[in-house]
Design a protein around this motif. Structure first.
Motif, PDB file in Angstrom:
ATOM      1  N   ALA A   4     -11.682  34.885  24.641  1.00 33.92           N
ATOM      2  CA  ALA A   4     -11.077  35.747  25.656  1.00 33.92           C
ATOM      3  C   ALA A   4     -11.935  35.826  26.912  1.00 33.92           C
ATOM      4  CB  ALA A   4     -10.844  37.142  25.076  1.00 33.92           C
ATOM      5  N   ILE A   5     -13.235  35.972  26.710  1.00 29.10           N
ATOM      6  CA  ILE A   5     -14.097  36.161  27.880  1.00 29.10           C
ATOM      7  C   ILE A   5     -14.329  34.845  28.626  1.00 29.10           C
ATOM      8  CG2 ILE A   5     -16.369  35.770  26.826  1.00 29.10           C
ATOM      9  CD1 ILE A   5     -17.255  38.369  28.313  1.00 29.10           C
ATOM     10  N   LEU A   6     -14.103  33.698  27.954  1.00 29.09           N
ATOM     11  CA  LEU A   6     -14.270  32.416  28.631  1.00 29.09           C
ATOM     12  C   LEU A   6     -13.279  32.279  29.784  1.00 29.09           C
ATOM     13  CD1 LEU A   6     -15.533  29.601  28.843  1.00 29.09           C
ATOM     14  CD2 LEU A   6     -13.802  28.797  27.220  1.00 29.09           C
ATOM     15  N   ALA A   7     -12.037  32.725  29.555  1.00 26.07           N
ATOM     16  CA  ALA A   7     -11.044  32.663  30.633  1.00 26.07           C
ATOM     17  C   ALA A   7     -11.491  33.507  31.817  1.00 26.07           C
ATOM     18  CB  ALA A   7      -9.685  33.133  30.124  1.00 26.07           C
ATOM     19  N   ASP A   8     -12.014  34.710  31.546  1.00 26.96           N
ATOM     20  CA  ASP A   8     -12.499  35.568  32.632  1.00 26.96           C
ATOM     21  C   ASP A   8     -13.690  34.923  33.339  1.00 26.96           C
ATOM     22  OD1 ASP A   8     -10.568  37.323  31.796  1.00 26.96           O
ATOM     23  OD2 ASP A   8     -11.941  38.650  30.726  1.00 26.96           O
ATOM     24  N   ALA A   9     -14.609  34.338  32.553  1.00 24.37           N
ATOM     25  CA  ALA A   9     -15.789  33.706  33.152  1.00 24.37           C
ATOM     26  C   ALA A   9     -15.390  32.507  34.004  1.00 24.37           C
ATOM     27  CB  ALA A   9     -16.760  33.283  32.051  1.00 24.37           C
ATOM     28  N   PHE A  10     -14.368  31.774  33.565  1.00 24.83           N
ATOM     29  CA  PHE A  10     -13.911  30.636  34.353  1.00 24.83           C
ATOM     30  C   PHE A  10     -13.304  31.108  35.669  1.00 24.83           C
ATOM     31  CE2 PHE A  10     -11.032  27.075  35.379  1.00 24.83           C
ATOM     32  CZ  PHE A  10     -11.959  26.047  35.359  1.00 24.83           C
ATOM     33  N   VAL A  11     -12.561  32.212  35.620  1.00 27.27           N
ATOM     34  CA  VAL A  11     -12.029  32.796  36.853  1.00 27.27           C
ATOM     35  C   VAL A  11     -13.178  33.167  37.790  1.00 27.27           C
ATOM     36  CG1 VAL A  11     -10.839  34.805  37.826  1.00 27.27           C
ATOM     37  CG2 VAL A  11      -9.879  33.625  35.852  1.00 27.27           C
ATOM     38  N   VAL A  12     -14.209  33.801  37.242  1.00 26.30           N
ATOM     39  CA  VAL A  12     -15.368  34.182  38.052  1.00 26.30           C
ATOM     40  C   VAL A  12     -16.003  32.952  38.680  1.00 26.30           C
ATOM     41  CG1 VAL A  12     -17.707  35.123  37.946  1.00 26.30           C
ATOM     42  CG2 VAL A  12     -15.846  36.287  36.759  1.00 26.30           C
ATOM     43  N   THR A  13     -16.156  31.882  37.894  1.00 29.40           N
ATOM     44  CA  THR A  13     -16.786  30.662  38.397  1.00 29.40           C
ATOM     45  C   THR A  13     -15.958  30.030  39.509  1.00 29.40           C
ATOM     46  OG1 THR A  13     -17.698  30.280  36.176  1.00 29.40           O
ATOM     47  CG2 THR A  13     -17.745  28.437  37.710  1.00 29.40           C
ATOM     48  N   VAL A  14     -14.649  30.003  39.341  1.00 28.66           N
ATOM     49  CA  VAL A  14     -13.766  29.418  40.346  1.00 28.66           C
ATOM     50  C   VAL A  14     -13.743  30.274  41.611  1.00 28.66           C
ATOM     51  CG1 VAL A  14     -11.369  28.849  40.892  1.00 28.66           C
ATOM     52  CG2 VAL A  14     -12.334  28.205  38.675  1.00 28.66           C
ATOM     53  N   LEU A  52     -23.695  36.698  33.937  1.00 31.46           N
ATOM     54  CA  LEU A  52     -24.530  35.850  33.081  1.00 31.46           C
ATOM     55  C   LEU A  52     -23.752  34.640  32.573  1.00 31.46           C
ATOM     56  CD1 LEU A  52     -26.529  38.485  30.995  1.00 31.46           C
ATOM     57  CD2 LEU A  52     -27.355  37.057  32.875  1.00 31.46           C
ATOM     58  N   LEU A  53     -22.510  34.871  32.141  1.00 28.50           N
ATOM     59  CA  LEU A  53     -21.696  33.744  31.670  1.00 28.50           C
ATOM     60  C   LEU A  53     -21.413  32.756  32.799  1.00 28.50           C
ATOM     61  CD1 LEU A  53     -18.958  35.056  29.205  1.00 28.50           C
ATOM     62  CD2 LEU A  53     -20.524  33.157  28.854  1.00 28.50           C
ATOM     63  N   ALA A  54     -21.021  33.281  33.960  1.00 24.37           N
ATOM     64  CA  ALA A  54     -20.669  32.410  35.077  1.00 24.37           C
ATOM     65  C   ALA A  54     -21.897  31.691  35.632  1.00 24.37           C
ATOM     66  CB  ALA A  54     -19.990  33.223  36.185  1.00 24.37           C
ATOM     67  N   ILE A  55     -23.058  32.334  35.599  1.00 25.21           N
ATOM     68  CA  ILE A  55     -24.290  31.685  36.052  1.00 25.21           C
ATOM     69  C   ILE A  55     -24.583  30.461  35.183  1.00 25.21           C
ATOM     70  CG2 ILE A  55     -26.803  31.947  35.944  1.00 25.21           C
ATOM     71  CD1 ILE A  55     -25.790  32.912  38.522  1.00 25.21           C
ATOM     72  N   GLY A  56     -24.432  30.632  33.862  1.00 26.40           N
ATOM     73  CA  GLY A  56     -24.656  29.495  32.970  1.00 26.40           C
ATOM     74  C   GLY A  56     -23.677  28.371  33.232  1.00 26.40           C
ATOM     75  N   MET A  57     -22.396  28.709  33.407  1.00 30.65           N
ATOM     76  CA  MET A  57     -21.385  27.687  33.691  1.00 30.65           C
ATOM     77  C   MET A  57     -21.649  27.004  35.036  1.00 30.65           C
ATOM     78  SD  MET A  57     -17.765  29.360  32.379  1.00 30.65           S
ATOM     79  CE  MET A  57     -16.895  27.811  32.624  1.00 30.65           C
ATOM     80  N   SER A  58     -21.990  27.796  36.038  1.00 30.97           N
ATOM     81  CA  SER A  58     -22.227  27.240  37.373  1.00 30.97           C
ATOM     82  C   SER A  58     -23.484  26.383  37.401  1.00 30.97           C
ATOM     83  CB  SER A  58     -22.344  28.374  38.401  1.00 30.97           C
ATOM     84  OG  SER A  58     -21.124  29.055  38.553  1.00 30.97           O
ATOM     85  N   LEU A  59     -24.495  26.790  36.652  1.00 31.56           N
ATOM     86  CA  LEU A  59     -25.733  26.021  36.601  1.00 31.56           C
ATOM     87  C   LEU A  59     -25.457  24.634  36.018  1.00 31.56           C
ATOM     88  CD1 LEU A  59     -28.820  26.299  37.110  1.00 31.56           C
ATOM     89  CD2 LEU A  59     -29.032  26.946  34.705  1.00 31.56           C
ATOM     90  N   ILE A  60     -24.723  24.602  34.910  1.00 28.35           N
ATOM     91  CA  ILE A  60     -24.409  23.318  34.265  1.00 28.35           C
ATOM     92  C   ILE A  60     -23.512  22.469  35.152  1.00 28.35           C
ATOM     93  CG2 ILE A  60     -23.188  22.272  32.319  1.00 28.35           C
ATOM     94  CD1 ILE A  60     -24.203  24.623  30.605  1.00 28.35           C
ATOM     95  N   PHE A  61     -22.490  23.090  35.747  1.00 22.64           N
ATOM     96  CA  PHE A  61     -21.584  22.306  36.585  1.00 22.64           C
ATOM     97  C   PHE A  61     -22.270  21.856  37.868  1.00 22.64           C
ATOM     98  CE2 PHE A  61     -18.446  21.680  39.896  1.00 22.64           C
ATOM     99  CZ  PHE A  61     -17.577  20.788  39.276  1.00 22.64           C
TER     100      PHE A  61
END
Length: 294
Positions: free
Chosen positions: A225-235, A25-34
């Protein structure tokens, strides 16, 4: 290791899928915006925390978890749209660094506002009574709430797919991501579309925060803390790739869960090792497009 059974391993994988659902869910939001705006939203973790606190506020005002499940995405989505209108939209076309630095600073502002209004101490957040307890999966008992998190994530992904693939607005969003100039020539107000996309991404982040609250409690720094993990997922999934975010989120969740079982002290390192390996083999990630960050 000698006492490790297949049932325990399977339950640990299910635990990883539940954690991976939050990552998705976090990575979907980040990927959608990017993917649509080419904005790396470093305030995403703050919106995650705001979602948890908004849910806590709904409960403290006499509401319930089910009302919060509806209210939190609306509140965080509207705030995200306000942020896009007041701040982010002025930096479009100025390179990737400017909005990145803006949202990085915004994350600190939002976290400090949480500390001012809600305090610095963590707060308990219990799962609703209807989702308490565990269910027998045939391989052992698994918390019902974690299954609920997986189910909600699947539902959100299905709704997002229908929105992007089967609605007129979704068609405009996908077309605008590829060629915004053509959309402007055709008379489409791309500013309103990008605002909607940013709001949708932050709404999903807020929902992820609410769903994660019963699993980890509520604290001002929970998003950091979870932002770093979500960024890893997005990358790992590929910047801007929604299918990549889904696959990478589940993979990372399972890796974190299994690492915690075999070597708890290496849990924080495992996902960064995964990212390094993936980037060495495929620099654009699982489903990303080469050159998107340039």
């Amino acid at each position: 290791m000698a006492g490790l059974s297949l049932d325990l391993l399977a339950l640990q994988i299910f635990t990883g899928l539940a954690l991976g659902a939050v990552y998705v869910l976090l990575a979907i939001g980040m990927s959608l915006i990017f993917g649509m705006l080419t904005v790396v939203n470093f305030a995403h973790g703050a919106f995650f925390a705001l979602g948890a606190y908004a849910g806590f506020l709904v409960l403290s005002l006499g509401g319930n978890f089910w009302l919060a499940l509806l209210a939190v995405p609306v509140l965080t989505g509207l705030l995200g749209m306000a942020v896009e209108w007041g701040l982010v939209r002025h930096l479009y076309g100025r390179g990737i660094d400017d909005p990145l630095l803006l949202t990085f600073g915004l994350s600190y502002v939002l976290v400090e506002l949480i500390r001012i209004f809600a305090g610095t101490q963590g707060l308990p957040f219990d799962a609703p009574d209807a989702l308490a307890g565990a269910v027998d999966l045939g391989i052992g008992y698994f918390p019902l709430y974690r299954l609920f998190v997986i189910a909600v994530t699947v539902a959100i992904l299905a709704l997002l797919w229908l929105f992007l693939e089967r609605t007129r607005v979704g068609l405009i969003i996908r077309a605008g991501a590829r060629d915004p100039e053509i959309m402007r020539v055709l008379g489409v107000d791309t500013g309103r579309i990008w605002r909607l996309v940013f709001g949708l991404g932050t709404a999903i982040a807020g929902l992820a925060g609410l769903l994660a609250a019963p699993l980890q409690g509520v604290s001002p720094e929970m998003g950091n803390a979870i932002l770093a993990d979500a960024f890893v997922v997005t990358v790992v999934g590929g910047m801007g790739s929604l299918p990549g975010a889904i696959l990478a989120g589940l993979v990372v969740g399972v890796i974190v869960s299994l690492t915690a079982l075999f070597a708890p002290e290496a849990g924080d390192v495992a996902i960064f090792v995964l990212m390094a390996v993936v980037l060495l083999i495929r620099p654009q990630g699982f489903f990303g497009r080469a050159g998107l960050m340039s």
